[in-house]
Design a protein around this motif. Structure first.
Motif, PDB file in Angstrom:
ATOM      1  N   VAL A 231       0.915  -1.190   0.083  1.00  0.00           N
ATOM      2  CA  VAL A 231       0.032  -0.104  -0.147  1.00  0.00           C
ATOM      3  C   VAL A 231       0.732   1.301   0.110  1.00  0.00           C
ATOM      4  CG1 VAL A 231      -1.651   1.327   1.293  1.00  0.00           C
ATOM      5  CG2 VAL A 231      -2.088  -1.116   1.161  1.00  0.00           C
ATOM      6  N   ALA A 232       1.955   1.426   0.827  1.00  0.00           N
ATOM      7  CA  ALA A 232       2.851   2.787   0.795  1.00  0.00           C
ATOM      8  C   ALA A 232       3.710   2.526  -0.292  1.00  0.00           C
ATOM      9  CB  ALA A 232       3.651   2.210   2.200  1.00  0.00           C
ATOM     10  N   LYS A 233       3.971   1.463  -0.918  1.00  0.00           N
ATOM     11  CA  LYS A 233       4.399   1.627  -2.392  1.00  0.00           C
ATOM     12  C   LYS A 233       3.844   2.424  -3.350  1.00  0.00           C
ATOM     13  CE  LYS A 233       6.858  -0.971  -6.166  1.00  0.00           C
ATOM     14  NZ  LYS A 233       8.077   0.046  -6.216  1.00  0.00           N
ATOM     15  N   TRP A 234       2.389   2.099  -3.491  1.00  0.00           N
ATOM     16  CA  TRP A 234       1.645   2.670  -4.433  1.00  0.00           C
ATOM     17  C   TRP A 234       1.064   4.260  -3.878  1.00  0.00           C
ATOM     18  CZ3 TRP A 234      -1.473   1.137  -8.704  1.00  0.00           C
ATOM     19  CH2 TRP A 234      -1.386  -0.289  -9.379  1.00  0.00           C
ATOM     20  N   GLU A 235       1.051   4.322  -2.639  1.00  0.00           N
ATOM     21  CA  GLU A 235       0.805   5.817  -2.392  1.00  0.00           C
ATOM     22  C   GLU A 235       2.128   6.629  -2.725  1.00  0.00           C
ATOM     23  OE1 GLU A 235      -1.332   4.777   2.041  1.00  0.00           O
ATOM     24  OE2 GLU A 235       0.746   5.380   1.954  1.00  0.00           O
ATOM     25  N   ALA A 236       3.122   6.119  -2.657  1.00  0.00           N
ATOM     26  CA  ALA A 236       4.385   6.977  -3.002  1.00  0.00           C
ATOM     27  C   ALA A 236       4.376   7.230  -4.324  1.00  0.00           C
ATOM     28  CB  ALA A 236       5.771   6.338  -2.338  1.00  0.00           C
ATOM     29  N   ASP A 237       4.183   5.940  -5.276  1.00  0.00           N
ATOM     30  CA  ASP A 237       4.589   6.272  -6.640  1.00  0.00           C
ATOM     31  C   ASP A 237       3.576   6.935  -7.201  1.00  0.00           C
ATOM     32  OD1 ASP A 237       7.046   4.552  -6.233  1.00  0.00           O
ATOM     33  OD2 ASP A 237       5.665   2.647  -6.542  1.00  0.00           O
ATOM     34  N   VAL A 238       2.195   6.763  -6.698  1.00  0.00           N
ATOM     35  CA  VAL A 238       1.191   7.514  -7.622  1.00  0.00           C
ATOM     36  C   VAL A 238       1.407   8.738  -6.968  1.00  0.00           C
ATOM     37  CG1 VAL A 238      -1.176   7.465  -7.835  1.00  0.00           C
ATOM     38  CG2 VAL A 238      -0.141   5.370  -7.987  1.00  0.00           C
ATOM     39  N   GLY A 239       1.561   9.067  -5.611  1.00  0.00           N
ATOM     40  CA  GLY A 239       1.849  10.422  -5.357  1.00  0.00           C
ATOM     41  C   GLY A 239       2.621  11.231  -6.016  1.00  0.00           C
ATOM     42  N   ARG A 240       3.948  10.678  -6.352  1.00  0.00           N
ATOM     43  CA  ARG A 240       4.560  11.513  -7.331  1.00  0.00           C
ATOM     44  C   ARG A 240       4.145  11.744  -8.693  1.00  0.00           C
ATOM     45  NH1 ARG A 240       8.259   7.989  -4.805  1.00  0.00           N
ATOM     46  NH2 ARG A 240       8.204   6.442  -6.602  1.00  0.00           N
ATOM     47  N   MET A 241       3.364  10.624  -9.125  1.00  0.00           N
ATOM     48  CA  MET A 241       2.749  10.938 -10.421  1.00  0.00           C
ATOM     49  C   MET A 241       1.588  12.065 -10.479  1.00  0.00           C
ATOM     50  SD  MET A 241      -0.006   8.273 -12.284  1.00  0.00           S
ATOM     51  CE  MET A 241      -1.013   8.762 -13.548  1.00  0.00           C
ATOM     52  N   LEU A 242       1.220  12.382  -9.405  1.00  0.00           N
ATOM     53  CA  LEU A 242       0.157  13.495  -9.321  1.00  0.00           C
ATOM     54  C   LEU A 242       0.560  14.725  -9.435  1.00  0.00           C
ATOM     55  CD1 LEU A 242      -2.364  11.982  -6.794  1.00  0.00           C
ATOM     56  CD2 LEU A 242      -2.642  12.109  -9.141  1.00  0.00           C
ATOM     57  N   LYS A 243       1.974  15.028  -9.037  1.00  0.00           N
ATOM     58  CA  LYS A 243       2.655  16.129  -9.240  1.00  0.00           C
ATOM     59  C   LYS A 243       3.162  16.505 -10.427  1.00  0.00           C
ATOM     60  CE  LYS A 243       3.866  15.486  -4.164  1.00  0.00           C
ATOM     61  NZ  LYS A 243       4.984  15.548  -3.297  1.00  0.00           N
ATOM     62  N   GLU A 244       3.198  15.649 -11.458  1.00  0.00           N
ATOM     63  CA  GLU A 244       3.811  15.909 -12.696  1.00  0.00           C
ATOM     64  C   GLU A 244       2.616  16.817 -13.710  1.00  0.00           C
ATOM     65  OE1 GLU A 244       4.946  12.102 -14.085  1.00  0.00           O
ATOM     66  OE2 GLU A 244       6.237  11.585 -12.534  1.00  0.00           O
TER      67      GLU A 244
ATOM     68  N   GLY B  92     -11.130  17.931 -13.888  1.00  0.00           N
ATOM     69  CA  GLY B  92     -10.838  17.882 -12.407  1.00  0.00           C
ATOM     70  C   GLY B  92      -9.521  18.535 -12.086  1.00  0.00           C
ATOM     71  N   VAL B  93      -9.249  18.057 -10.875  1.00  0.00           N
ATOM     72  CA  VAL B  93      -7.845  18.787 -10.245  1.00  0.00           C
ATOM     73  C   VAL B  93      -7.133  17.399  -9.336  1.00  0.00           C
ATOM     74  CG1 VAL B  93      -8.395  21.080 -10.236  1.00  0.00           C
ATOM     75  CG2 VAL B  93      -8.958  19.472  -8.258  1.00  0.00           C
ATOM     76  N   PRO B  94      -5.990  17.459  -9.463  1.00  0.00           N
ATOM     77  CA  PRO B  94      -5.239  16.372  -8.223  1.00  0.00           C
ATOM     78  C   PRO B  94      -5.917  16.471  -6.982  1.00  0.00           C
ATOM     79  CG  PRO B  94      -3.477  17.366  -9.830  1.00  0.00           C
ATOM     80  CD  PRO B  94      -4.666  18.211  -9.937  1.00  0.00           C
ATOM     81  N   LEU B  95      -5.939  15.385  -6.496  1.00  0.00           N
ATOM     82  CA  LEU B  95      -6.266  15.421  -4.751  1.00  0.00           C
ATOM     83  C   LEU B  95      -5.179  14.672  -4.247  1.00  0.00           C
ATOM     84  CD1 LEU B  95      -8.598  16.106  -2.887  1.00  0.00           C
ATOM     85  CD2 LEU B  95      -9.666  13.890  -3.545  1.00  0.00           C
ATOM     86  N   PRO B  96      -4.173  15.364  -3.535  1.00  0.00           N
ATOM     87  CA  PRO B  96      -2.882  14.739  -3.137  1.00  0.00           C
ATOM     88  C   PRO B  96      -3.140  14.356  -1.729  1.00  0.00           C
ATOM     89  CG  PRO B  96      -2.594  16.828  -2.965  1.00  0.00           C
ATOM     90  CD  PRO B  96      -4.051  16.807  -3.954  1.00  0.00           C
ATOM     91  N   LEU B  97      -3.756  13.346  -1.553  1.00  0.00           N
ATOM     92  CA  LEU B  97      -4.187  12.885  -0.145  1.00  0.00           C
ATOM     93  C   LEU B  97      -3.844  11.386  -0.137  1.00  0.00           C
ATOM     94  CD1 LEU B  97      -7.603  14.315   0.707  1.00  0.00           C
ATOM     95  CD2 LEU B  97      -5.360  15.163   1.348  1.00  0.00           C
ATOM     96  N   SER B  98      -3.124  10.946   0.831  1.00  0.00           N
ATOM     97  CA  SER B  98      -2.740   9.583   1.010  1.00  0.00           C
ATOM     98  C   SER B  98      -2.659   9.109   2.576  1.00  0.00           C
ATOM     99  CB  SER B  98      -1.403   9.113   0.266  1.00  0.00           C
ATOM    100  OG  SER B  98      -0.292   9.987   1.032  1.00  0.00           O
ATOM    101  N   GLY B  99      -2.749   7.901   2.702  1.00  0.00           N
ATOM    102  CA  GLY B  99      -2.536   7.259   4.151  1.00  0.00           C
ATOM    103  C   GLY B  99      -3.823   7.688   4.887  1.00  0.00           C
TER     104      GLY B  99
END
Length: 339
Positions: free
Chosen positions: A281-294, A306-313
């Motif tokens: 779960v943490a791996k997906w959070e980190a990897d997709v989280g980076r993707m949302l900032k690009e 829409g707009v990115p919703l950078p919430l995780s965990g």
């Protein structure tokens, strides 16, 4: 097995060079064996991303965006599995019963994870207990739009007329219990007005009748209404998100229009079956989280309205819980049900 054989040969070579003999080699091999035989790095096989919508829709577009990027990053296919039906409940139930090994992921929505449990009385899964909320992806607001021939130039003008003529104005939706319906119900509660709800089987017929003047207003996605607003056939009075749309910078948010608390968005995020390993779960959070900032991802999400919703965990889990509380009250006040 190939890795283990290679490590064994390396140990033999080192032991021979050190003159330590077979006894040392066997002892070292015994110590190394657990690491050599450990589970392969994740993902070791294709991952299935279950999407609760048909090909071509917003959820499908988003699912394919995530799948393509993670396939590239992981060097292993992430396969989109479209399972439309029952307001997203079919896909959600499938994932709730999947092996919690990290190889089945759900593209969960505001409906499947927050409001459906209060609209349907016979769900065969528990959104709170059967899933782990991992990473939010996008927040998609609605536009409050009226037929361009109507005189209302602001939300306050619309509300003033609705209060003076209760039950006179009609509001269409994509169907009972959909995001457009719930947005309208929430607005009525906050504004203190009574509109006549006209549900349709999908967004397209709802918008068509709005354009034809058969209904007065609706709340719907920008991707469904923006072209008609820009053509002057519909008039946008407010955005139901927390920020204005770049494509319509002159249109205020619903809060700016005078009705804070009436914000409503359709959000989408990634969910795993309960008991999925925390490391996955943490791996997906980190990897997709980076993707949302690009920038490329931000641009793609904006094209979807829409707009990115950078919430995780824990932040994402707290957000989902707050959404459940919000929509529970709205649905109960409206008396909406889909069973």
């Amino acid at each position: 097995m190939t890795t283990l054989i290679t490590q064994f040969r390396t140990l033999l070579a080192r032991a021979a060079a050190a003159g330590s003999g077979l006894l040392l080699t066997c002892g070292t091999l015994a110590a190394l064996a657990p690491a050599a035989l450990a589970a392969p790095a994740y993902p070791a096989k294709p991952v299935t991303l279950v999407v609760p919508g048909p090909p071509g829709g917003i959820t499908d577009q988003l699912g394919r965006l995530v799948a393509a990027r993670m396939t590239s990053d992981y060097g292993m296919r992430v396969i989109v599995d479209n399972r439309p039906g029952a307001g997203g409940n079919l896909a959600t139930e499938i994932v709730s019963r999947a092996e919690p090994d990290g190889y089945t992921v759900l593209l969960g929505t505001q409906g499947t994870m927050a409001s459906n449990q209060f609209l349907y009385k016979s769900l065969r899964f528990d959104p709170a207990k059967d899933f782990i909320a991992a990473q939010a992806l996008v927040s998609i607001p609605n536009l409050l739009v009226v037929n361009g021939k109507l005189p209302y130039q602001s939300v306050r003008e619309l509300v003033a007329y609705a209060k003076a003529h209760p039950g006179k104005l009609t509001v269409s939706s994509a169907g009972n219990g959909t995001g457009s319906h719930l947005a309208a119900e929430l607005f009525q509660t906050l504004a203190g007005v009574k509109l006549v709800h006209v549900p349709y089987k999908g967004s397209a017929p709802s918008i068509n009748d709005l354009l034809a003047g058969q209904v007065d207003l609706t709340f719907d996605y920008p991707v469904s209404t923006l072209t008609q607003v820009q053509a002057g056939k519909l008039r946008a009075l407010a955005v139901t998100g927390t920020s204005r749309l770049p494509a319509l910078p002159q249109v205020p948010t619903i809060s700016e229009a005078g009705y804070p608390g009436a914000e409503s968005t359709s959000w989408i995020g990634l969910f795993f079956p309960a008991r999925t390993p925390a490391a996955v779960v943490a791996k997906w959070e980190a990897d997709v989280g980076r993707m949302l900032k690009e920038p490329a991802t931000v641009e793609a999400l904006q094209k979807m309205g829409g707009v990115p919703l950078p919430l995780s965990g824990e932040a994402f889990r707290a957000f989902v819980q707050s959404e459940r509380t919000k929509w529970k009250g709205t649905i109960e006040r409206a008396g909406a049900t889909l069973d």
